[in-house]
Design a protein around this motif. Sequence first.
Motif, PDB file in Angstrom:
ATOM      1  N   LYS A  56       9.184  26.221  45.246  1.00 37.41           N
ATOM      2  CA  LYS A  56       7.780  25.986  44.891  1.00 37.41           C
ATOM      3  C   LYS A  56       7.650  25.450  43.475  1.00 37.41           C
ATOM      4  N   LEU A  59       8.401  21.812  43.617  1.00 33.97           N
ATOM      5  CA  LEU A  59       7.268  21.087  44.207  1.00 33.97           C
ATOM      6  C   LEU A  59       6.062  21.060  43.270  1.00 33.97           C
ATOM      7  N   GLN A  92       7.866  15.739  49.094  1.00 35.51           N
ATOM      8  CA  GLN A  92       7.208  16.396  50.230  1.00 35.51           C
ATOM      9  C   GLN A  92       8.008  17.625  50.633  1.00 35.51           C
ATOM     10  N   PHE A  95       7.861  23.754  55.055  1.00 37.01           N
ATOM     11  CA  PHE A  95       7.800  25.151  54.624  1.00 37.01           C
ATOM     12  C   PHE A  95       8.554  26.065  55.565  1.00 37.01           C
ATOM     13  N   GLN A  96       8.849  27.239  55.018  1.00 39.74           N
ATOM     14  CA  GLN A  96       9.682  28.210  55.729  1.00 39.74           C
ATOM     15  C   GLN A  96       9.070  28.631  57.067  1.00 39.74           C
ATOM     16  N   ASP A  97       7.753  28.917  57.035  1.00 37.67           N
ATOM     17  CA  ASP A  97       7.126  29.464  58.242  1.00 37.67           C
ATOM     18  C   ASP A  97       6.200  28.421  58.864  1.00 37.67           C
ATOM     19  N   SER A 100       2.409  29.272  59.573  1.00 36.77           N
ATOM     20  CA  SER A 100       1.396  29.351  58.530  1.00 36.77           C
ATOM     21  C   SER A 100       1.259  28.033  57.780  1.00 36.77           C
ATOM     22  N   SER A 101       1.962  26.997  58.254  1.00 31.65           N
ATOM     23  CA  SER A 101       1.943  25.732  57.513  1.00 31.65           C
ATOM     24  C   SER A 101       0.803  24.808  57.907  1.00 31.65           C
ATOM     25  N   PHE A 102       0.099  25.147  59.000  1.00 30.07           N
ATOM     26  CA  PHE A 102      -0.982  24.270  59.435  1.00 30.07           C
ATOM     27  C   PHE A 102      -2.311  25.004  59.364  1.00 30.07           C
ATOM     28  N   MET A 164       6.215  18.675  61.558  1.00 31.70           N
ATOM     29  CA  MET A 164       6.419  18.584  60.113  1.00 31.70           C
ATOM     30  C   MET A 164       7.341  17.432  59.773  1.00 31.70           C
TER      31      MET A 164
ATOM     32  N   ARG B 307      -1.234  30.201  50.516  1.00 26.55           N
ATOM     33  CA  ARG B 307      -0.704  30.011  51.866  1.00 26.55           C
ATOM     34  C   ARG B 307      -0.117  28.611  52.001  1.00 26.55           C
ATOM     35  N   ASP B 308       0.840  28.528  52.916  1.00 24.07           N
ATOM     36  CA  ASP B 308       1.525  27.249  53.059  1.00 24.07           C
ATOM     37  C   ASP B 308       0.619  26.134  53.551  1.00 24.07           C
ATOM     38  N   HIS B 309      -0.394  26.476  54.360  1.00 24.30           N
ATOM     39  CA  HIS B 309      -1.222  25.364  54.846  1.00 24.30           C
ATOM     40  C   HIS B 309      -2.036  24.760  53.708  1.00 24.30           C
ATOM     41  N   MET B 312       0.434  22.583  51.914  1.00 23.77           N
ATOM     42  CA  MET B 312       0.602  21.360  52.695  1.00 23.77           C
ATOM     43  C   MET B 312      -0.528  20.390  52.386  1.00 23.77           C
ATOM     44  N   LEU B 315      -0.036  18.838  49.074  1.00 21.45           N
ATOM     45  CA  LEU B 315       1.013  17.824  49.123  1.00 21.45           C
ATOM     46  C   LEU B 315       0.514  16.569  49.828  1.00 21.45           C
ATOM     47  N   TYR B 331     -11.429  29.846  56.846  1.00 19.21           N
ATOM     48  CA  TYR B 331     -10.729  31.120  56.917  1.00 19.21           C
ATOM     49  C   TYR B 331     -11.586  32.277  56.397  1.00 19.21           C
TER      50      TYR B 331
END
Lengths: 271, 421
Positions: A56, A59, A92, A95-97, A100-102, A164, B307-309, B312, B315, B331
């Motif tokens: 992180k 990034l 770019q 992510f790990q999970d 939870s990335s969307f 992804m 959170r990753d979203h 994302m 990014l 949310y």
Amino acid sequence: MSDGKMAILNGKGVTKVFGLGDKKTVAVDHVDFSFKKGEIISIVGESGSGKTTLFKMILGLINMTEGEMFFQEKPRDIKGYAKKREYWKNIQAIFQDPFSSFNMFTKIDSVLLDCINLSGGKNLSKKEKDEKMTEACSFVNLKYAELTNKYPFELSGGQMQRLMIARIFLLKPRILMADEPTSMIDACSRATILDMLLKLRDETDMTVVFITHDIGLAYYISDTVYIMEHGKFVEHGSAEEVIINPQAAYTKRLISDVPKIHEEWDLSTVS
Amino acid sequence: MKNTIKQLRHSSQFMVGFVILVAILLLIIIYPIFVTADPLEMVGRGTFFKPGTYVSVVDAVTDGASTQKSYTLNLDTSASRLNARLSMEDREAMVDWLVRFGGVAEGGISTSDDDVPALLELWSEKYDSTNPQKGLIAAKKKYYVRLDKSLKELNNSTDMILAAQGEDGLEQTGTIADDSYVNVKDIANQRTFILGTDNFGRDVLTELVAATKTSIIIGLIAGVVATAIGLFLGLFAGFIGGVVDDFIMFVTNLFTVIPSFVILILISYSVGASARGVTMVAVIIGLTSWPWTTRSVRSQVISLRNRDHVNMSKLSGHSVIRIILVDILPYVASYVVMAFILQISSGILAEAQLSMLGLGPATTTTATLGLMMNWAMTYTAHLNGSWWAYFPVILTIALISFSLNLMNTGLDQVFNPTLRD
Ligand SMILES: Nc1ncnc2c1ncn2[C@@H]1O[C@H](COP(=O)(O)OP(=O)(O)OP(=O)(O)O)[C@@H](O)[C@H]1O
Ligand SMILES: [Mg+2]
């Protein structure tokens, strides 16, 4: 630099401390690194060693407590959101999970559409955009027609991870950071996904930083390996160097934990 | 979304609350269609008329006496009317007097309806106000004198002559027999006050319906203002962090440390009575109740922003505004809906509290639930037993907040599956 390739990202004394006083955790402790263009770099460490934290920081999603980074050999300046947005055009992440990335409230079409818009395709016609998305999907063995009008929670974990990668395919960044992108999927799909990443690297000459706790996997795909223990890099070098001839005790332990690594991973089978 | 609605339909708490609320809303929408009178019209001269149907005495008498609409009913009129008029207390007092001073044997006469004629006869025979009545206090003696007088009138009220003021004195216009009856429906002027009237002689039910409507509007305005401010500040404080967060939280904490009701009183007081309309009061309530929405939205956003979203989305080069609106807001939306419902409920309660203190909407053109309570209290309805002036108001306030809180609990269970039993 020794092999003539340009360094794309360097880090010096990169440190991250969470919390204050008694609750202080040093997640990343003065690490130095140098990622070269077109390389595949693996960062290997066990759970809690600070891989995601470093990921992180690279990034620019969290601030460094200490240290500096150089992007294309110039000091990286990402103060303020505008400069960060500029930086993110080059880097770019996966992510790990995947779950939870969307954003669960937006359809996945918009994920790919965003990528087209971001990579300069804003003025394309709808048909051209559709074509691009279809191409990206077929690159990762997904059917675009099956994905349209779906929400992320209607996909499986593996499908999300492939989506992804499709995103990366459209964006073609200079650096791809992948945080255990295969943690959620079975061995067979894992190989497919890794192949996709390698193919993508070959096509676009991007730098891939691959984070994993699986040293066998690191050996299989990477040029350079960094071994991380308790927030520190205890060892780094080319994959062969580090894995065949480990110096640090921690690396030796990691290798011995993988059952029969030398028999399984014959050097000659890896190109 | 569809799923959520389906789950809500299965949440009994939500449905009970929802049904009560819809019933209240239907009442305040439908009632004014049938009763178009001004809710604050002073129908009666006098305060706190009991609930019931009121008929015009003149109409009842003249219709019955001078037109064909009078009916002669073969009811045991004198007896039953006597029974109805002579209260049990009076009967007991009479028996008591007769036994003590009239020489009637104990148990010689009862207070039952059948014995009333005999009792009256005995009374007129035996009662004597000049009797020394040893052992009776003066007030009691006076009571018997009054009782005796009214009993005589009772006995005399057989036929009645109606007279009107004519050119030379009274002229007889008709008679009313002891057994004359009129149908209530034939009497032209009558009005039913289901909940009686208030201190100004206004119909409580009509007033209550109008007041409920105004109070719900106050709750809605206060809820919208509080939720909008709370949501806006919470989203920005939580997402942007840093100095922005510190500043917003400083102000929020200021508001939280000082009880919001105190601020509410101060603002309401300083605004002055003339400027305090319904909307003004609602906005003031909203302006003082946003802090806890801010705090909770902020803490939710803080847990969401890493959170990753969201990462994302960053990014992908989206702007801060877009990330907040598209990646954070949905949310927290369910949470905000729940906070909004609670804000409506507490807005209605806050108006009631303010009005009880005399700091509510200063208006003579609209009623609110709080103002009705204030009027009932000022004119001591609770002391003179005029329950109809305040109890229905309390019940309405209780029902509204009960239904809103039930809905909120139901929503909570659907949105936070861990709370489900
Ligand atoms: N936001 C945070 N606040 C406080 N401590 C944190 C935070 N994020 C991570 N840490 C701590 O930093 C350390 C490193 O965490 P990190 O997530 O980087 O590990 P990791 O190597 O990615 O592990 P894994 O393989 O399980 O993903 C852990 O001890 C963790 O508890
Ligand atoms: Mg991790």
